[in-house]
Design a protein around this motif. Structure first.
Motif, PDB file in Angstrom:
ATOM      1  N   GLN A   1      42.858  72.225  62.701  1.00 18.75           N
ATOM      2  CA  GLN A   1      43.365  72.311  61.333  1.00 18.75           C
ATOM      3  C   GLN A   1      44.825  71.892  61.254  1.00 18.75           C
ATOM      4  OE1 GLN A   1      42.676  75.959  59.262  1.00 18.75           O
ATOM      5  NE2 GLN A   1      40.442  75.901  59.514  1.00 18.75           N
ATOM      6  N   LYS A   2      45.616  72.335  62.222  1.00 19.64           N
ATOM      7  CA  LYS A   2      47.018  71.945  62.238  1.00 19.64           C
ATOM      8  C   LYS A   2      47.159  70.441  62.470  1.00 19.64           C
ATOM      9  CE  LYS A   2      49.023  76.001  61.820  1.00 19.64           C
ATOM     10  NZ  LYS A   2      49.985  76.323  60.743  1.00 19.64           N
ATOM     11  N   LEU A   3      46.317  69.904  63.349  1.00 11.39           N
ATOM     12  CA  LEU A   3      46.422  68.489  63.707  1.00 11.39           C
ATOM     13  C   LEU A   3      46.055  67.578  62.536  1.00 11.39           C
ATOM     14  CD1 LEU A   3      44.991  68.378  67.335  1.00 11.39           C
ATOM     15  CD2 LEU A   3      47.317  67.844  66.614  1.00 11.39           C
ATOM     16  N   ILE A   4      45.170  68.022  61.674  1.00 15.67           N
ATOM     17  CA  ILE A   4      44.802  67.201  60.517  1.00 15.67           C
ATOM     18  C   ILE A   4      46.036  66.905  59.676  1.00 15.67           C
ATOM     19  CG2 ILE A   4      43.532  67.209  58.342  1.00 15.67           C
ATOM     20  CD1 ILE A   4      41.304  68.744  59.771  1.00 15.67           C
ATOM     21  N   GLN A   5      46.842  67.907  59.415  1.00 15.93           N
ATOM     22  CA  GLN A   5      48.066  67.715  58.642  1.00 15.93           C
ATOM     23  C   GLN A   5      49.070  66.883  59.430  1.00 15.93           C
ATOM     24  OE1 GLN A   5      48.828  68.471  55.476  1.00 15.93           O
ATOM     25  NE2 GLN A   5      50.789  67.440  55.799  1.00 15.93           N
ATOM     26  N   GLN A   6      49.197  67.161  60.728  1.00 19.21           N
ATOM     27  CA  GLN A   6      50.167  66.433  61.539  1.00 19.21           C
ATOM     28  C   GLN A   6      49.800  64.964  61.689  1.00 19.21           C
ATOM     29  OE1 GLN A   6      50.728  68.484  65.225  1.00 19.21           O
ATOM     30  NE2 GLN A   6      51.378  70.386  64.251  1.00 19.21           N
ATOM     31  N   LEU A   7      48.505  64.660  61.770  1.00 18.60           N
ATOM     32  CA  LEU A   7      48.083  63.272  61.881  1.00 18.60           C
ATOM     33  C   LEU A   7      48.380  62.508  60.595  1.00 18.60           C
ATOM     34  CD1 LEU A   7      44.682  63.693  63.763  1.00 18.60           C
ATOM     35  CD2 LEU A   7      46.704  62.469  64.596  1.00 18.60           C
ATOM     36  N   GLN A   8      48.283  63.170  59.476  1.00 17.67           N
ATOM     37  CA  GLN A   8      48.608  62.517  58.211  1.00 17.67           C
ATOM     38  C   GLN A   8      50.090  62.201  58.115  1.00 17.67           C
ATOM     39  OE1 GLN A   8      47.111  65.255  55.275  1.00 17.67           O
ATOM     40  NE2 GLN A   8      44.955  64.684  55.621  1.00 17.67           N
ATOM     41  N   ASP A   9      50.911  63.104  58.642  1.00 17.36           N
ATOM     42  CA  ASP A   9      52.362  62.873  58.616  1.00 17.36           C
ATOM     43  C   ASP A   9      52.848  62.036  59.794  1.00 17.36           C
ATOM     44  OD1 ASP A   9      52.403  64.480  56.374  1.00 17.36           O
ATOM     45  OD2 ASP A   9      52.863  66.302  57.513  1.00 17.36           O
ATOM     46  N   GLY A  10      52.018  61.922  60.831  1.00 15.99           N
ATOM     47  CA  GLY A  10      52.429  61.229  62.050  1.00 15.99           C
ATOM     48  C   GLY A  10      52.638  62.220  63.174  1.00 15.99           C
ATOM     49  N   LEU A  11      51.833  62.105  64.216  1.00 18.52           N
ATOM     50  CA  LEU A  11      51.894  63.054  65.327  1.00 18.52           C
ATOM     51  C   LEU A  11      53.092  62.749  66.209  1.00 18.52           C
ATOM     52  CD1 LEU A  11      50.149  65.418  66.356  1.00 18.52           C
ATOM     53  CD2 LEU A  11      49.036  63.812  67.891  1.00 18.52           C
ATOM     54  N   ASN A  12      53.789  63.784  66.627  1.00 15.26           N
ATOM     55  CA  ASN A  12      54.932  63.605  67.515  1.00 15.26           C
ATOM     56  C   ASN A  12      54.443  63.413  68.947  1.00 15.26           C
ATOM     57  OD1 ASN A  12      57.036  64.009  65.562  1.00 15.26           O
ATOM     58  ND2 ASN A  12      56.507  66.171  65.568  1.00 15.26           N
ATOM     59  N   GLY A  13      54.679  62.254  69.503  1.00 12.19           N
ATOM     60  CA  GLY A  13      54.303  62.001  70.888  1.00 12.19           C
ATOM     61  C   GLY A  13      55.349  62.503  71.856  1.00 12.19           C
ATOM     62  N   GLN A  14      54.983  62.537  73.129  1.00 19.97           N
ATOM     63  CA  GLN A  14      55.890  62.969  74.184  1.00 19.97           C
ATOM     64  C   GLN A  14      56.064  61.820  75.172  1.00 19.97           C
ATOM     65  OE1 GLN A  14      57.623  65.775  74.752  1.00 19.97           O
ATOM     66  NE2 GLN A  14      57.013  66.634  72.793  1.00 19.97           N
ATOM     67  N   PRO A  15      57.306  61.443  75.505  1.00 18.88           N
ATOM     68  CA  PRO A  15      57.506  60.351  76.469  1.00 18.88           C
ATOM     69  C   PRO A  15      57.053  60.763  77.868  1.00 18.88           C
ATOM     70  CG  PRO A  15      59.597  61.395  75.927  1.00 18.88           C
ATOM     71  CD  PRO A  15      58.574  61.984  75.009  1.00 18.88           C
TER      72      PRO A  15
END
Length: 462
Positions: free
Chosen positions: A328-342
């Motif tokens: 559920q949290k990821l659905i919103q984050q994917l719409q805004d752009g998921l923060n990747g990790q280097p």
């Protein structure tokens, strides 16, 4: 002759060497006087006496933090400056910790105890909101030796950065153990830096375990729990008898601590929930009532929580609750752009091993998922991945994600696929309490994760 020559050099060429037996209690005393009196080349680099003694005092503190089973006393100009008695029990270790790092550190810090194969991370972490404004309490020991290694510092800093206010820095005392043949200590003349044979694995292990611990510290909903010493980040109870860091290895991996959690589900969620940095509880308004209605009795097989209220008894699938909440949290984050990790070490993959030509890849969707890569000749250099994918097989995760995006997977399906990597193999009772609350508040008591148990007499009634 060589010994006499060395003694003459140490005492001074024009001084007579006198060696005499003397009575002495158990232990070792090192008496240093006029260390550079006849060496002008070194003497011109000396600072004031106060500054030089501060450096000596810091060295003693580091040694005292690395060997709790040894007592230390530092005298200066005939006066006792530091006294660290032998610390075998956990209480004594906390007392030494308070003397060296301050009473505030000892009150706020929570222990971490994580094991993964040959890697063992123990020590103390301070919650982000209580971290210091200067980096004077940042002690990291590798196999008992104090280190200021760039790789280790980067891992700790990256774990803290999602939660740490801008004006504060990570505050910690950590001990990392691994087999001696897996680390090269002959990198820095002062032995402050090392080179690990498995650098990426070491970095990811430290980053992951500290992130898991901080996730619970940030989500703490009880202000009083922040000043207790009974929080341990490990899947097993710590012994009540004498302990010493670095301690012996324990079986199993690390999970989260014994703090009640009610906030962020993923590290990335800290960027969405602005109230985390203010220290406000993250539970829903009805969370207190929810917690009173349902109670966790025990956790079976590491995944199923036995829960009850006034009228019901049931099994709760913690892994499914965890992944569905994360989805559920990821659905919103994917719409805004998921923060990747280097990635600490970029991963190179042959294009021939990946689906389709790189020119036809959905680059925008990959960037939306937090993936950063570069195409060089016949290879793809993966530089950044989503948080939940960078800890495992990066190539496999990138390939599967690429297939899903190429096939046009919907946001919900993509979030469900990513969420499955966030689940744990085993959950503690405290974690079970946290996901019970999330099941009530976020999933609205979804029945697919619950299996009710019949009470005495109900079977006959059917």
């Amino acid at each position: 002759e060589q010994e006499e020559a060395w003694q003459a050099w140490a005492e001074g060429r024009d001084m007579q060497v006198n060696i005499e037996p003397a009575a002495h209690p158990d232990g070792t005393t090192v008496d240093i006087q006029d260390l550079f009196f006849n060496t002008p080349a070194r003497r011109k680099f000396l600072r004031t006496e106060k500054t030089e003694f501060t450096h000596i005092d810091e060295v003693i503190k580091r040694i005292a933090l690395s060997r709790f089973e040894v007592g230390f006393q530092l005298n200066h100009n005939g006066k006792s400056v530091r006294m660290f008695p032998q610390a075998l029990s956990e209480k004594q270790q906390l007392q030494r910790l308070a003397k060296i790092c301050g009473g505030g550190f000892a009150e706020q810090a929570s222990t971490i105890d994580a094991v993964d194969g040959d890697f063992h991370l123990t020590g103390w972490l301070v919650p982000p909101e209580h971290c210091r404004h200067q980096g004077d309490i940042q002690y990291f020991f590798v196999n008992g030796r104090m280190m200021r290694d760039k790789l280790l510092s980067h891992a700790v800093r990256q774990a803290y950065e999602k939660y740490l206010p801008n004006e504060r820095v990570p505050t910690f005392v950590l001990y990392f153990e691994l087999p001696s043949e897996q680390v090269d200590v002959n990198v820095h003349p002062a032995k402050h830096e090392v080179r690990f044979h498995r650098q990426r694995q070491v970095h990811d292990f430290i980053l992951t375990r500290i992130e898991q611990a901080l996730m619970q510290l940030v989500a703490t909903d009880s202000p009083q729990s922040a000043v207790t010493h009974q929080h341990h980040y490990g899947s097993q109870e710590r012994p009540s008898g004498p302990t010493s860091f670095p301690s012996g290895r324990a079986s199993g991996g690390s999970v989260l601590g014994e703090r009640k959690a009610s906030g962020s589900l993923l590290p990335n969620a800290a960027r969405v929930q602005n109230s985390i940095s203010s220290g406000q509880p993250q539970t829903e308004p009805g969370a207190v009532k929810i917690e009173e209605n349902w109670r966790v009795l025990t956790v079976f097989n590491g995944v199923y929580a036995l829960i009850r209220n006034e009228q019901n008894l049931a099994w709760l699938n913690l892994a499914k609750v965890h992944t569905e909440c994360v989805a559920q949290k990821l659905i919103q984050q994917l719409q805004d752009g998921l923060n990747g990790q280097p990635l600490l070490v970029p991963v190179a993959v042959n294009l021939a091993n990946l689906p389709g030509p790189a020119s036809q890849w959905p680059q925008q969707e990959l960037n939306q998922c937090g993936v950063v890569y570069q195409c060089q000749r016949e290879q793809v250099i993966i530089e950044q991945m989503p948080e939940m994918l960078r800890q495992g097989n990066v190539v496999s995760g990138f390939t599967e994600l690429l297939k899903l995006l190429t096939e046009g997977a919907e946001t919900e399906a993509l979030a469900s696929w990513l969420a499955q990597f966030a689940g744990l193999e085993s959950y503690s009772i405290t974690q079970a309490e946290h996901w019970l609350i999330q099941w009530r508040s976020l999933l609205f008591e979804a029945p697919d994760v619950l299996q009710r148990l019949p009470l005495p007499g109900e079977r006959h009634a059917e």
